[in-house]
Scaffold this motif. Structure first.
Motif, PDB file in Angstrom:
ATOM      1  N   THR A  30      -2.268  20.072 -19.276  1.00 60.37           N
ATOM      2  CA  THR A  30      -1.187  20.429 -20.184  1.00 60.37           C
ATOM      3  C   THR A  30      -1.489  19.913 -21.580  1.00 60.37           C
ATOM      4  O   THR A  30      -1.794  18.725 -21.763  1.00 60.37           O
ATOM      5  N   PHE A  31      -1.422  20.822 -22.574  1.00 65.91           N
ATOM      6  CA  PHE A  31      -1.631  20.458 -23.974  1.00 65.91           C
ATOM      7  C   PHE A  31      -0.297  20.474 -24.701  1.00 65.91           C
ATOM      8  O   PHE A  31       0.610  21.245 -24.360  1.00 65.91           O
ATOM      9  N   ASP A  32      -0.205  19.649 -25.745  1.00 69.06           N
ATOM     10  CA  ASP A  32       0.967  19.710 -26.613  1.00 69.06           C
ATOM     11  C   ASP A  32       1.101  21.104 -27.219  1.00 69.06           C
ATOM     12  O   ASP A  32       0.113  21.762 -27.514  1.00 69.06           O
ATOM     13  N   THR A  33       2.334  21.542 -27.407  1.00 70.53           N
ATOM     14  CA  THR A  33       2.549  22.799 -28.117  1.00 70.53           C
ATOM     15  C   THR A  33       2.438  22.605 -29.625  1.00 70.53           C
ATOM     16  O   THR A  33       2.208  23.550 -30.370  1.00 70.53           O
ATOM     17  N   TYR A  34       2.593  21.369 -30.090  1.00 68.53           N
ATOM     18  CA  TYR A  34       2.469  21.066 -31.515  1.00 68.53           C
ATOM     19  C   TYR A  34       0.995  20.907 -31.847  1.00 68.53           C
ATOM     20  O   TYR A  34       0.340  19.980 -31.376  1.00 68.53           O
ATOM     21  N   THR A  35       0.436  21.829 -32.644  1.00 66.19           N
ATOM     22  CA  THR A  35      -1.016  21.844 -32.854  1.00 66.19           C
ATOM     23  C   THR A  35      -1.414  21.927 -34.322  1.00 66.19           C
ATOM     24  O   THR A  35      -2.538  22.298 -34.634  1.00 66.19           O
ATOM     25  N   TYR A  36      -0.507  21.562 -35.235  1.00 68.89           N
ATOM     26  CA  TYR A  36      -0.859  21.688 -36.653  1.00 68.89           C
ATOM     27  C   TYR A  36      -0.107  20.678 -37.501  1.00 68.89           C
ATOM     28  O   TYR A  36       1.056  20.371 -37.252  1.00 68.89           O
ATOM     29  N   SER A  37      -0.800  20.176 -38.530  1.00 67.10           N
ATOM     30  CA  SER A  37      -0.174  19.327 -39.545  1.00 67.10           C
ATOM     31  C   SER A  37      -0.829  19.616 -40.881  1.00 67.10           C
ATOM     32  O   SER A  37      -2.056  19.768 -40.973  1.00 67.10           O
ATOM     33  N   PHE A  38      -0.007  19.718 -41.938  1.00 72.44           N
ATOM     34  CA  PHE A  38      -0.544  19.897 -43.277  1.00 72.44           C
ATOM     35  C   PHE A  38      -1.265  18.642 -43.763  1.00 72.44           C
ATOM     36  O   PHE A  38      -2.018  18.680 -44.717  1.00 72.44           O
ATOM     37  N   GLY A  39      -1.034  17.493 -43.118  1.00 70.12           N
ATOM     38  CA  GLY A  39      -1.606  16.237 -43.572  1.00 70.12           C
ATOM     39  C   GLY A  39      -0.706  15.613 -44.630  1.00 70.12           C
ATOM     40  O   GLY A  39       0.406  16.075 -44.870  1.00 70.12           O
ATOM     41  N   PRO A  40      -1.136  14.525 -45.297  1.00 67.97           N
ATOM     42  CA  PRO A  40      -2.471  13.910 -45.185  1.00 67.97           C
ATOM     43  C   PRO A  40      -2.611  12.953 -43.994  1.00 67.97           C
ATOM     44  O   PRO A  40      -3.711  12.537 -43.685  1.00 67.97           O
ATOM     45  N   ASP A  41      -1.498  12.603 -43.332  1.00 68.68           N
ATOM     46  CA  ASP A  41      -1.584  11.630 -42.243  1.00 68.68           C
ATOM     47  C   ASP A  41      -2.001  12.313 -40.935  1.00 68.68           C
ATOM     48  O   ASP A  41      -1.549  13.425 -40.637  1.00 68.68           O
ATOM     49  N   PRO A  42      -2.852  11.664 -40.143  1.00 67.25           N
ATOM     50  CA  PRO A  42      -3.242  12.236 -38.835  1.00 67.25           C
ATOM     51  C   PRO A  42      -2.035  12.366 -37.923  1.00 67.25           C
ATOM     52  O   PRO A  42      -1.010  11.710 -38.115  1.00 67.25           O
TER      53      PRO A  42
ATOM     54  N   THR B 288      -0.987  13.009 -33.487  1.00 66.61           N
ATOM     55  CA  THR B 288      -1.507  12.746 -32.151  1.00 66.61           C
ATOM     56  C   THR B 288      -1.386  13.983 -31.272  1.00 66.61           C
ATOM     57  O   THR B 288      -0.322  14.595 -31.187  1.00 66.61           O
ATOM     58  N   ALA B 289      -2.497  14.345 -30.639  1.00 66.94           N
ATOM     59  CA  ALA B 289      -2.496  15.412 -29.642  1.00 66.94           C
ATOM     60  C   ALA B 289      -2.398  14.773 -28.268  1.00 66.94           C
ATOM     61  O   ALA B 289      -3.212  13.907 -27.917  1.00 66.94           O
ATOM     62  N   HIS B 290      -1.415  15.178 -27.495  1.00 67.48           N
ATOM     63  CA  HIS B 290      -1.195  14.603 -26.164  1.00 67.48           C
ATOM     64  C   HIS B 290      -1.634  15.607 -25.105  1.00 67.48           C
ATOM     65  O   HIS B 290      -1.182  16.751 -25.085  1.00 67.48           O
ATOM     66  N   ILE B 291      -2.529  15.168 -24.200  1.00 69.94           N
ATOM     67  CA  ILE B 291      -3.079  16.016 -23.144  1.00 69.94           C
ATOM     68  C   ILE B 291      -2.876  15.282 -21.819  1.00 69.94           C
ATOM     69  O   ILE B 291      -3.128  14.079 -21.728  1.00 69.94           O
ATOM     70  N   SER B 292      -2.431  15.994 -20.802  1.00 69.80           N
ATOM     71  CA  SER B 292      -2.143  15.330 -19.531  1.00 69.80           C
ATOM     72  C   SER B 292      -2.604  16.186 -18.354  1.00 69.80           C
ATOM     73  O   SER B 292      -2.763  17.405 -18.461  1.00 69.80           O
ATOM     74  N   GLY B 293      -2.817  15.523 -17.209  1.00 71.56           N
ATOM     75  CA  GLY B 293      -3.212  16.198 -15.980  1.00 71.56           C
ATOM     76  C   GLY B 293      -3.127  15.243 -14.807  1.00 71.56           C
ATOM     77  O   GLY B 293      -3.232  14.023 -14.981  1.00 71.56           O
ATOM     78  N   GLN B 294      -2.977  15.777 -13.629  1.00 73.77           N
ATOM     79  CA  GLN B 294      -2.829  14.956 -12.423  1.00 73.77           C
ATOM     80  C   GLN B 294      -4.194  14.580 -11.848  1.00 73.77           C
ATOM     81  O   GLN B 294      -4.646  15.116 -10.836  1.00 73.77           O
ATOM     82  N   GLY B 295      -4.879  13.657 -12.546  1.00 67.55           N
ATOM     83  CA  GLY B 295      -6.195  13.221 -12.095  1.00 67.55           C
ATOM     84  C   GLY B 295      -7.021  12.731 -13.269  1.00 67.55           C
ATOM     85  O   GLY B 295      -6.482  12.224 -14.259  1.00 67.55           O
ATOM     86  N   THR B 296      -8.345  12.887 -13.174  1.00 66.60           N
ATOM     87  CA  THR B 296      -9.266  12.452 -14.227  1.00 66.60           C
ATOM     88  C   THR B 296      -9.531  13.608 -15.177  1.00 66.60           C
ATOM     89  O   THR B 296      -9.916  14.700 -14.752  1.00 66.60           O
ATOM     90  N   ILE B 297      -9.332  13.348 -16.465  1.00 69.97           N
ATOM     91  CA  ILE B 297      -9.545  14.370 -17.495  1.00 69.97           C
ATOM     92  C   ILE B 297     -10.884  14.097 -18.171  1.00 69.97           C
ATOM     93  O   ILE B 297     -11.081  13.040 -18.788  1.00 69.97           O
TER      94      ILE B 297
END
Length: 262
Positions: A22-34, A36-45
């Motif tokens: 599962t990936f975050d639906t939020y995938t863009y920022s104008f910046g300048p600050d970084p 966080t992309a959150h990725i999850s799964g039931q096991g080892t990614i």
């Protein structure tokens, strides 16, 4: 019996869920600050951030992955679930910073008095403009130019009629990542006319050359608006017969006669 049937029905759903990332639906920022992309799964990614496919030797985490995004980044990940099964590779692109500017060219229908264009972002999904956009600028031979800004998006050309009341309103639409050359009668084209290329990239200006006589005996004359400095004659096998400077004869157009005898 009912419990067994329910378990059998739930098993495919559980197997599907346990092999998903599962990936975050939020995938863009104008910046300048970084961000966080959150990725999850039931096991080892297992994952990569350089566009390559992940393997068991790639970086890995259990269950949750948080990545700091400060540039356009393509994340690829696969999951090894708790049963030891590997999922397919999942891909997600995260965007950062201002949209890149793109020049769009459109050849309008002869019945249109004006041409307008507007754009929208498809990836990431953001609404940029509404009907109708700014007027485009005449370029040459019925072509118009305008500017858009997106990573992957759509460009729509219309006849600047607002509000749009069919059948008066007409439009042509294209989805693109690159510079657009769109002929109303042909759609997107890859062979734009020379006048458009000369405007969009001055380094691609077309030089008019005239060579004579043909066939050549002792001398060849070259007429051109370009002030060439040297010449080299090469045969079909790639062998060079010589490289020398041109001898210029003054006229309305420069005539170049190379001092070379075959």
């Amino acid at each position: 019996m009912m419990k067994k049937l329910l378990l059998l029905l739930l098993l495919p759903i559980f197997q599907w869920y346990s092999s998903q990332i599962t990936f975050d639906t939020y995938t863009y920022s104008f910046g300048p600050d970084p961000y966080t992309a959150h990725i999850s799964g039931q096991g080892t990614i297992y994952y990569t951030t350089d566009g390559t496919d992940p393997t068991v030797n790639s970086s890995s985490v259990m269950y949750n992955l948080d990545l700091s995004i400060s540039a356009v980044t393509t994340v690829k990940a696969m999951l090894k679930n708790l049963s030891g099964e590997f999922s397919p590779i999942f891909t997600k692109k995260y965007y950062f910073g201002p949209f890149p500017h793109k020049t769009v060219y459109f050849k309008k229908p002869p019945t249109w008095a004006n041409v307008c264009s507007f754009s929208n972002s498809y990836d990431p999904e953001l609404a940029l403009d509404i009907y109708s956009g700014p007027q485009m600028t005449p370029v040459c031979e019925g072509w118009y130019s305008g500017n858009s800004a997106f990573f992957v998006g759509s460009v729509t050309f219309d006849n600047c009629i607002y509000p749009q009341i069919p059948p008066v309103y007409q439009h042509f639409n294209i989805v693109t990542e690159d510079t657009v050359y769109y002929d109303y009668s042909e759609g997107p084209i890859t062979n734009p006319p020379a006048c458009v290329l000369a405007v969009s990239d001055p380094t691609q200006s077309i030089a008019v050359l005239k060579f004579f006589p043909n066939p050549v005996t002792d001398f060849i004359t070259i007429e051109s608006d370009i002030n060439f400095q040297t010449y080299e004659i090469i045969d079909l096998a790639g062998k060079s017969f010589g490289k020398k400077f041109f001898q210029v004869k003054k006229s309305k157009r420069p005539h170049y006669q190379p001092e070379f005898t075959y």
